[in-house]
Enzyme design. Structure first.
Site, PDB file in Angstrom:
ATOM      1  N   SER A 140       0.931  -1.147  -0.023  1.00 37.17           N
ATOM      2  CA  SER A 140       0.017   0.011  -0.123  1.00 37.17           C
ATOM      3  C   SER A 140       0.855   1.082  -0.022  1.00 37.17           C
ATOM      4  O   SER A 140       2.037   1.139   0.416  1.00 37.17           O
ATOM      5  CB  SER A 140      -0.928  -0.032   1.318  1.00 37.17           C
ATOM      6  OG  SER A 140      -1.436   1.348   1.464  1.00 37.17           O
ATOM      7  N   TYR A 157      -1.687  -1.522  10.044  1.00 37.71           N
ATOM      8  CA  TYR A 157      -1.715  -1.852   8.655  1.00 37.71           C
ATOM      9  C   TYR A 157      -0.523  -1.426   7.723  1.00 37.71           C
ATOM     10  O   TYR A 157       0.370  -2.145   6.941  1.00 37.71           O
ATOM     11  CB  TYR A 157      -2.903  -1.061   8.155  1.00 37.71           C
ATOM     12  CG  TYR A 157      -3.425  -1.140   6.603  1.00 37.71           C
ATOM     13  CD1 TYR A 157      -3.912  -2.430   5.912  1.00 37.71           C
ATOM     14  CD2 TYR A 157      -2.984  -0.100   5.772  1.00 37.71           C
ATOM     15  CE1 TYR A 157      -4.275  -2.340   4.655  1.00 37.71           C
ATOM     16  CE2 TYR A 157      -3.276  -0.349   4.325  1.00 37.71           C
ATOM     17  CZ  TYR A 157      -3.760  -1.495   4.133  1.00 37.71           C
ATOM     18  OH  TYR A 157      -4.273  -1.509   2.514  1.00 37.71           O
TER      19      TYR A 157
HETATM   20  N1  LIG Z   1      -8.840  -0.067  -1.894  1.00 42.85           N
HETATM   21  C1  LIG Z   1      -7.480   0.737  -1.540  1.00 42.85           C
HETATM   22  O1  LIG Z   1      -7.774   1.944  -1.689  1.00 42.85           O
HETATM   23  C2  LIG Z   1      -6.253  -0.051  -1.297  1.00 42.85           C
HETATM   24  C3  LIG Z   1      -5.233   0.816  -1.132  1.00 42.85           C
HETATM   25  C4  LIG Z   1      -3.925   0.218  -0.951  1.00 42.85           C
HETATM   26  C5  LIG Z   1      -3.883  -1.099  -0.757  1.00 42.85           C
HETATM   27  N2  LIG Z   1      -5.039  -1.881  -0.871  1.00 42.85           N
HETATM   28  C6  LIG Z   1      -4.669  -3.416  -0.733  1.00 42.85           C
HETATM   29  O2  LIG Z   1      -5.499  -4.032  -1.869  1.00 42.85           O
HETATM   30  C7  LIG Z   1      -5.907  -5.215  -1.420  1.00 42.85           C
HETATM   31  C8  LIG Z   1      -7.315  -5.149  -1.904  1.00 42.85           C
HETATM   32  O3  LIG Z   1      -8.126  -4.346  -1.341  1.00 42.85           O
HETATM   33  P1  LIG Z   1      -9.683  -4.133  -1.561  1.00 42.85           P
HETATM   34  O4  LIG Z   1      -9.687  -2.498  -1.700  1.00 42.85           O
HETATM   35  O5  LIG Z   1      -9.997  -4.636  -3.169  1.00 42.85           O
HETATM   36  O6  LIG Z   1     -10.359  -4.569  -0.377  1.00 42.85           O
HETATM   37  P2  LIG Z   1     -11.871  -5.359  -0.654  1.00 42.85           P
HETATM   38  O7  LIG Z   1     -12.240  -5.409   0.888  1.00 42.85           O
HETATM   39  O8  LIG Z   1     -12.941  -4.928  -1.491  1.00 42.85           O
HETATM   40  O9  LIG Z   1     -11.373  -6.908  -0.958  1.00 42.85           O
HETATM   41  C9  LIG Z   1     -10.474  -7.678  -0.473  1.00 42.85           C
HETATM   42  C10 LIG Z   1     -10.761  -8.952  -0.598  1.00 42.85           C
HETATM   43  O10 LIG Z   1      -9.968  -9.987   0.527  1.00 42.85           O
HETATM   44  C11 LIG Z   1     -10.756 -10.877   1.218  1.00 42.85           C
HETATM   45  N3  LIG Z   1     -10.100 -11.080   2.397  1.00 42.85           N
HETATM   46  C12 LIG Z   1      -9.906 -10.211   3.333  1.00 42.85           C
HETATM   47  N4  LIG Z   1      -9.382 -11.005   4.532  1.00 42.85           N
HETATM   48  C13 LIG Z   1      -9.224 -12.238   4.212  1.00 42.85           C
HETATM   49  C14 LIG Z   1      -8.880 -13.276   4.592  1.00 42.85           C
HETATM   50  N5  LIG Z   1      -8.432 -13.314   5.755  1.00 42.85           N
HETATM   51  N6  LIG Z   1      -8.931 -14.509   4.132  1.00 42.85           N
HETATM   52  C15 LIG Z   1      -9.064 -14.542   2.731  1.00 42.85           C
HETATM   53  N7  LIG Z   1      -9.661 -13.442   2.120  1.00 42.85           N
HETATM   54  C16 LIG Z   1      -9.812 -12.280   2.760  1.00 42.85           C
HETATM   55  C17 LIG Z   1     -12.156 -10.249   1.200  1.00 42.85           C
HETATM   56  O11 LIG Z   1     -13.124 -11.078   1.548  1.00 42.85           O
HETATM   57  C18 LIG Z   1     -12.232  -9.224  -0.093  1.00 42.85           C
HETATM   58  O12 LIG Z   1     -13.073 -10.223  -0.959  1.00 42.85           O
HETATM   59  C19 LIG Z   1      -5.652  -5.480   0.018  1.00 42.85           C
HETATM   60  O13 LIG Z   1      -4.586  -6.036   0.355  1.00 42.85           O
HETATM   61  C20 LIG Z   1      -5.633  -3.886   0.353  1.00 42.85           C
HETATM   62  O14 LIG Z   1      -5.170  -3.676   1.772  1.00 42.85           O
HETATM   63  C21 LIG Z   1      -6.172  -1.436  -1.180  1.00 42.85           C
END
Ligand SMILES: NC(=O)c1ccc[n+]([C@@H]2O[C@H](COP(=O)([O-])OP(=O)(O)OC[C@H]3O[C@@H](n4cnc5c(N)ncnc54)[C@H](O)[C@@H]3O)[C@@H](O)[C@H]2O)c1
Length: 249
Positions: A140, A157
């Protein structure tokens, strides 16, 4: 007939993971989805099949080390190989240092960082048996900036996501030349995780982003698919910031 290519996408049910699954399917990969959300995974699997690729749905908590080995055994039994692993599953933690319990800290590290250890350790032998592979882990922008003080994700995080960067560099050395290991650092991306932030402050945030908008899951997925599929490859041990340039937020 060309040999099958297999990609494993954790957190592939929705958000960035779902977009990665689409982008990789469009690049010719069959997709194994690993997530906790079965109905959402089934929906994404249906979309992958509509693109013309095979999809497998595996319900698992990525924090569970033993379960990761079972997942790898299932993928090997069904499809015989793994060419790409996208460690995308993650969860934010909004607690500050004085409010975060030990359990909450441990869980944040387990879901965001230990999960990468779990899945890389489980899949490397299978990748090696197939001649090599590509690993991409979702860090991130917070790993670099420390995050936004009012945001959904604070120090625990940021610690986990920064840990992914060290793990990426170390494993690129340890696993090369057969396996390339890289990380992505998304900025603010419109997904279920990012939405509470974008809903509350979307217009204000866009003004502080050089490209004038928050990101879409596809913006991240395009880079993931490039890192997993592009040939020839001379990229490993790197991170890529996909944020429309928003360093100051
Ligand atoms: N959206 C943002 O702005 C952003 C920014 C930086 C990093 N990220 C990272 O990108 C990745 C995806 O995030 P997103 O925004 O698509 O989130 P999201 O919540 O839409 O999707 C995350 C997915 O991971 C799954 N998940 C969570 N915990 C889990 C577990 N313990 N076991 C199995 N599956 C699990 C959830 O069920 C979900 O389907 C994450 O690692 C997040 O930290 C997101």
């Amino acid at each position: 007939m060309a040999e099958r290519k297999v990609a494993v996408v954790t957190g592939g049910a929705r958000g960035i993971g779902r977009a990665c699954a689409h982008a990789l399917a469009e690049r010719g990969f069959d997709i194994a989805l690993v997530d906790l959300l079965r109905p959402e995974m089934e929906r994404t699997a249906g979309e992958i099949r509509a693109i013309g690729r095979a999809a497998m749905v595996i319900e698992a908590d990525v924090a569970d080390h033993a379960r990761a080995r079972e997942v790898a055994a299932t993928v090997e039994a069904e499809w015989g190989r793994a060419d790409a692993l996208v460690n995308n599953a993650g969860r934010s933690n909004p607690k500050g240092i004085l409010d975060c319990t030990e359990e909450e800290f441990d869980r944040t590290i387990a879901v965001n960082l230990k999960s990468c250890f779990n899945y890389i350790q489980a899949f490397v032998p299978l990748m090696r048996r197939g001649g090599g592979g590509r690993i991409v882990s979702m860090s991130s922008l917070n790993a670099h900036t420390g995050g936004v003080t009012s945001a959904v994700s604070k120090f625990a995080y940021a610690s986990a996501k920064a840990g992914i960067l060290g793990m990426t560099r170390a494993l690129a050395k340890e696993l090369g030349p057969e396996i390339a290991v890289n990380a992505i650092c998304p900025g603010i991306i419109e997904t279920e995780l990012g939405n509470s932030l974008t809903r509350a402050r979307g217009a204000e945030l866009a003004k502080k982003i050089a490209l004038g908008r928050v990101g879409k899951p596809q913006d991240v997925a395009r880079m993931v698919a490039f890192l997993c599929a592009e040939e020839p490859n001379f990229i490993t041990g790197q991170y890529f910031i996909i944020d429309g340039f928003q360093w100051e937020i």
